[in-house]
Scaffold this motif. Structure first.
Motif, PDB file in Angstrom:
ATOM      1  N   TYR A   1       9.266   1.810   5.724  1.00 49.17           N
ATOM      2  CA  TYR A   1       7.748   1.813   5.413  1.00 49.17           C
ATOM      3  C   TYR A   1       7.478   0.196   5.598  1.00 49.17           C
ATOM      4  CZ  TYR A   1       8.317   0.795   0.657  1.00 49.17           C
ATOM      5  OH  TYR A   1       8.801   0.221  -0.564  1.00 49.17           O
ATOM      6  N   ARG A   2       6.140  -0.144   6.020  1.00 48.15           N
ATOM      7  CA  ARG A   2       5.647  -1.376   6.078  1.00 48.15           C
ATOM      8  C   ARG A   2       4.443  -1.521   5.039  1.00 48.15           C
ATOM      9  NH1 ARG A   2       4.762  -1.616  11.014  1.00 48.15           N
ATOM     10  NH2 ARG A   2       2.158  -1.151  10.844  1.00 48.15           N
ATOM     11  N   VAL A   3       4.527  -2.657   4.110  1.00 44.77           N
ATOM     12  CA  VAL A   3       3.678  -3.143   3.410  1.00 44.77           C
ATOM     13  C   VAL A   3       2.421  -3.986   3.790  1.00 44.77           C
ATOM     14  CG1 VAL A   3       3.073  -4.037   1.097  1.00 44.77           C
ATOM     15  CG2 VAL A   3       5.279  -2.637   1.237  1.00 44.77           C
ATOM     16  N   ASP A   4       1.207  -3.428   3.795  1.00 44.70           N
ATOM     17  CA  ASP A   4       0.294  -4.262   4.173  1.00 44.70           C
ATOM     18  C   ASP A   4      -0.609  -5.041   3.112  1.00 44.70           C
ATOM     19  OD1 ASP A   4      -2.283  -5.391   5.235  1.00 44.70           O
ATOM     20  OD2 ASP A   4      -2.501  -3.874   6.757  1.00 44.70           O
ATOM     21  N   GLN A   5      -0.042  -6.091   2.782  1.00 44.66           N
ATOM     22  CA  GLN A   5      -0.797  -6.678   1.557  1.00 44.66           C
ATOM     23  C   GLN A   5      -2.167  -6.983   1.540  1.00 44.66           C
ATOM     24  OE1 GLN A   5       0.926  -7.249  -1.415  1.00 44.66           O
ATOM     25  NE2 GLN A   5       2.947  -6.895  -0.991  1.00 44.66           N
TER      26      GLN A   5
ATOM     27  N   LYS B   1      -4.006  -3.544   1.411  1.00 47.15           N
ATOM     28  CA  LYS B   1      -3.261  -2.826   0.146  1.00 47.15           C
ATOM     29  C   LYS B   1      -2.899  -1.424   0.761  1.00 47.15           C
ATOM     30  CE  LYS B   1      -3.289  -5.735  -3.030  1.00 47.15           C
ATOM     31  NZ  LYS B   1      -3.646  -6.977  -2.373  1.00 47.15           N
ATOM     32  N   ASP B   2      -2.367  -1.396   1.944  1.00 45.89           N
ATOM     33  CA  ASP B   2      -1.925  -0.007   2.530  1.00 45.89           C
ATOM     34  C   ASP B   2      -0.580   0.054   2.714  1.00 45.89           C
ATOM     35  OD1 ASP B   2      -2.531   2.294   3.236  1.00 45.89           O
ATOM     36  OD2 ASP B   2      -3.432   1.801   5.205  1.00 45.89           O
ATOM     37  N   ILE B   3       0.053   1.411   2.977  1.00 41.21           N
ATOM     38  CA  ILE B   3       1.351   1.713   3.448  1.00 41.21           C
ATOM     39  C   ILE B   3       1.550   2.296   4.753  1.00 41.21           C
ATOM     40  CG2 ILE B   3       3.479   2.828   2.829  1.00 41.21           C
ATOM     41  CD1 ILE B   3       2.899   0.565   0.938  1.00 41.21           C
TER      42      ILE B   3
ATOM     43  N   GLU C   1       0.839  12.031   2.971  1.00 42.87           N
ATOM     44  CA  GLU C   1      -0.327  11.363   2.002  1.00 42.87           C
ATOM     45  C   GLU C   1       0.351  11.137   0.565  1.00 42.87           C
ATOM     46  OE1 GLU C   1      -4.911  11.689   0.397  1.00 42.87           O
ATOM     47  OE2 GLU C   1      -4.062  13.161   1.953  1.00 42.87           O
ATOM     48  N   LEU C   2       0.839  12.258   0.108  1.00 42.15           N
ATOM     49  CA  LEU C   2       1.262  12.131  -1.323  1.00 42.15           C
ATOM     50  C   LEU C   2       2.309  10.927  -1.508  1.00 42.15           C
ATOM     51  CD1 LEU C   2       1.210  15.731  -2.373  1.00 42.15           C
ATOM     52  CD2 LEU C   2       0.199  13.965  -3.287  1.00 42.15           C
ATOM     53  N   VAL C   3       3.128  10.801  -0.395  1.00 37.39           N
ATOM     54  CA  VAL C   3       4.370   9.859  -0.406  1.00 37.39           C
ATOM     55  C   VAL C   3       3.973   8.546  -0.245  1.00 37.39           C
ATOM     56  CG1 VAL C   3       6.306   8.902   0.779  1.00 37.39           C
ATOM     57  CG2 VAL C   3       6.052  11.531   0.175  1.00 37.39           C
ATOM     58  N   GLN C   4       2.601   8.234   0.647  1.00 46.02           N
ATOM     59  CA  GLN C   4       1.804   7.115   0.829  1.00 46.02           C
ATOM     60  C   GLN C   4       1.326   6.650  -0.677  1.00 46.02           C
ATOM     61  OE1 GLN C   4      -0.402   8.009   4.112  1.00 46.02           O
ATOM     62  NE2 GLN C   4       0.605   6.237   5.287  1.00 46.02           N
TER      63      GLN C   4
ATOM     64  N   PHE D   1       0.550  -1.473  -7.854  1.00 44.51           N
ATOM     65  CA  PHE D   1       0.148  -1.265  -9.190  1.00 44.51           C
ATOM     66  C   PHE D   1       1.112  -1.333 -10.152  1.00 44.51           C
ATOM     67  CE2 PHE D   1      -2.754   1.050  -6.330  1.00 44.51           C
ATOM     68  CZ  PHE D   1      -3.930   0.651  -7.036  1.00 44.51           C
ATOM     69  N   HIS D   2       1.177  -2.395 -10.918  1.00 43.09           N
ATOM     70  CA  HIS D   2       2.154  -2.691 -11.991  1.00 43.09           C
ATOM     71  C   HIS D   2       1.752  -2.919 -13.370  1.00 43.09           C
ATOM     72  CE1 HIS D   2       4.102  -4.098  -8.122  1.00 43.09           C
ATOM     73  NE2 HIS D   2       3.151  -5.038  -7.830  1.00 43.09           N
ATOM     74  N   ARG D   3       2.623  -2.452 -14.118  1.00 42.95           N
ATOM     75  CA  ARG D   3       2.392  -2.250 -15.503  1.00 42.95           C
ATOM     76  C   ARG D   3       1.930  -3.700 -16.336  1.00 42.95           C
ATOM     77  NH1 ARG D   3       6.243   1.201 -19.773  1.00 42.95           N
ATOM     78  NH2 ARG D   3       4.980   0.919 -21.536  1.00 42.95           N
ATOM     79  N   ASP D   4       0.879  -3.567 -17.221  1.00 47.10           N
ATOM     80  CA  ASP D   4       0.361  -4.729 -17.686  1.00 47.10           C
ATOM     81  C   ASP D   4      -0.272  -5.780 -16.725  1.00 47.10           C
ATOM     82  OD1 ASP D   4       1.563  -3.887 -20.187  1.00 47.10           O
ATOM     83  OD2 ASP D   4       3.207  -4.997 -19.759  1.00 47.10           O
ATOM     84  N   THR D   5      -0.615  -5.301 -15.692  1.00 45.13           N
ATOM     85  CA  THR D   5      -1.325  -6.165 -14.567  1.00 45.13           C
ATOM     86  C   THR D   5      -2.675  -5.375 -14.148  1.00 45.13           C
ATOM     87  OG1 THR D   5       0.586  -7.502 -13.904  1.00 45.13           O
ATOM     88  CG2 THR D   5      -1.368  -7.525 -12.582  1.00 45.13           C
ATOM     89  N   GLN D   6      -2.328  -4.277 -13.450  1.00 46.59           N
ATOM     90  CA  GLN D   6      -3.420  -3.346 -13.138  1.00 46.59           C
ATOM     91  C   GLN D   6      -3.639  -2.169 -14.120  1.00 46.59           C
ATOM     92  OE1 GLN D   6      -0.991  -4.438 -10.710  1.00 46.59           O
ATOM     93  NE2 GLN D   6      -2.486  -5.565  -9.497  1.00 46.59           N
ATOM     94  N   TYR D   7      -2.683  -2.080 -14.873  1.00 50.90           N
ATOM     95  CA  TYR D   7      -2.846  -0.956 -16.062  1.00 50.90           C
ATOM     96  C   TYR D   7      -1.676  -1.138 -17.248  1.00 50.90           C
ATOM     97  CZ  TYR D   7       1.555   0.975 -14.112  1.00 50.90           C
ATOM     98  OH  TYR D   7       2.798   1.052 -13.760  1.00 50.90           O
TER      99      TYR D   7
END
Length: 452
Positions: free
Chosen positions: A290-294, A297-299, A328-331, A340-346
């Motif tokens: 997969y490709r990460v679109d920074q 924020k899309d996959i 969709e669930l895998v994405q 989404f990273h712990r102690d940053t976004q949540y």
């Protein structure tokens, strides 16, 4: 008036937009600042008339002003300069702050429905309070919208002596308040709150009213005596006037973000599917599968992975084995891992994922991400996955603030967004100079190849 809103005008395009934008350029011409400062000097010239008045005489004059503004008598706006001079004197006596000319000019600009660009430290809080008194006198719901609960509570408490002396009640609505407390605060002439709280309360009241959002239907229902029970659960008394602080953040940066009112609906197969999707996502490799679109924020799953995904997701519940569903669930599982990273976004509290507001850094325990993203994040953390939410109502901040009959704003950086503020909200931008010349020197940008 509880449900009366201003139907938003359509956002223009093509030649209509071009002509409309020309009007916007005319409305935000630099001569407007000079006119506002001249009007502020007239208010300042009237200062000696109020300086020698006793508190009792000053309060009596303010009562007269309140009656004039509340009754909307013809020509009442001609008394605005005198009223502003009196309010300025009250601020000096009760807060120990005497408004500068630039703050008076900013208050007048807010009254005219503009976005006021004032540098940080120039006193936007007091500026909004000065004109908030006038709008409190008018009697229609007035909300001063800030970016977080702390500022809403601080500003309301700080300016309360000013409002109280002028015969205006002031309230504050913050995230931890229960419905009864909110109802009491919204009854105030001027209410300080945040964009998220006022929009959430607006949607909740609309859901409770359901088909009775129409005033005529409510009048018919009142004849049966059943309306009182329904209105007892409402917290707001309507929307009419709003002053938005940090207007570029709320009306531009967060504008298209929808606020969603939802409720949990039991769905065990969906929770199991989220767990399986997280296991599949753990086997995929960035740049290969997969490709990460920074930027957005899309996959994007790379070509050739569809058939392999079908094999890997064979353990999913039957309802989610279709290509579009498991894709969709895998994405979402990959988004939870990449963005989404712990102690940053949540953070994790009491075994639950609690969202961190990216603008204020505050925790939002009552909020969840939509479209299965919240469940994907909790599956990634290997904690109890809650039931998914069913959307009951949603509305973007952009559309909501276009419902107000009178809208104005303040910020320290509005020029960059002046075109957008006019095109979408019909708000011209007026720049107010600092009270003293700024000593800061602005150097051109410099770009370095290495961090050191």
């Amino acid at each position: 008036r509880r449900t009366q809103i201003r139907p938003p005008d359509p956002i223009l395009s093509g030649l209509d937009a071009w002509v409309y934008n020309l009007e916007g350029k005319y409305r935000r011409r630099t001569t407007q600042t000079a006119k506002l400062l001249a009007a502020a000097e007239e208010i300042d010239a009237a200062a000696p008339l109020w300086k020698d008045k006793t508190d009792g005489a000053l309060r009596a004059s303010l009562v007269d002003f309140r009656e004039v503004f509340r009754r909307n008598r013809p020509g009442f706006e001609e008394q605005l300069p005198s009223a502003m001079a009196a309010i300025r004197e009250v601020a000096d006596r009760r807060l120990g702050l005497r408004s500068h000319l630039v703050q008076l000019a900013g208050a007048l600009a807010l009254y005219r429905g503009t976005v006021v660009e004032m540098a940080t430290g120039e006193g936007k809080t007091l500026t909004a309070g000065l004109i908030g008194v006038v709008w409190g006198w008018i009697g229609r719901p007035c909300h001063i919208v800030t970016v977080n609960d702390y500022l809403a509570d601080r500003d309301a408490r700080w300016l309360e002596p000013l409002f109280k002396f002028c015969g205006v009640s002031v309230g504050r609505v913050t995230g931890e308040m229960d419905p009864q407390a909110r109802r009491e605060e919204y009854r105030s002439d001027v209410t300080y709150t945040t964009s998220k709280e006022i929009l959430a309360d607006f949607l909740r009241d609309r859901l409770r009213l359901d088909t009775l959002q129409n005033a005529n239907r409510r009048q018919i229902q009142a004849l049966s005596g059943r309306l009182q029970d329904m209105e007892r659960g409402l917290v707001m008394r309507g929307i009419h006037t709003a002053v938005v602080d940090e207007v570029d953040s709320i009306l531009i940066d967060e504008a298209v973000t929808p606020l969603i009112i939802s409720r949990e609906t039991p769905n065990e197969p969906f929770i199991e599917a989220c767990r399986e999707a997280q296991k599949v996502a753990a086997t995929l490799r960035p740049g290969v599968d997969y490709r990460v679109d920074q930027q957005y924020k899309d996959i994007d799953l790379l070509r050739g992975q569809e058939d392999e995904l079908v094999q890997k997701t064979g353990n999913m519940p039957r309802l989610f084995r279709g290509r579009s569903q498991h894709r969709e669930l895998v994405q979402q599982a990959l988004k939870a891992r990449e963005f989404f990273h712990r102690d940053t976004q949540y953070v994790i509290q009491d075994g639950k994922v609690v969202i961190v507001d990216e603008f204020s850094g505050r925790l939002m325990p009552q909020r969840t991400w939509s479209a299965g993203l919240h469940q994907s994040v909790e599956a990634k953390e290997d904690i109890t996955v809650p039931a998914p939410s069913e959307t009951l109502a949603r509305l973007s901040f952009q559309r909501f603030f276009r419902f107000f009959h009178r809208l104005a704003g303040m910020t320290g950086t509005a020029k960059e967004a002046s075109g957008e503020l006019w095109h979408i909200y019909g708000l011209p931008v007026v720049s107010i100079p600092p009270n003293r010349p700024c000593q800061r020197k602005i150097y051109p940008r410099r770009i370095f190849a290495e961090q050191e």
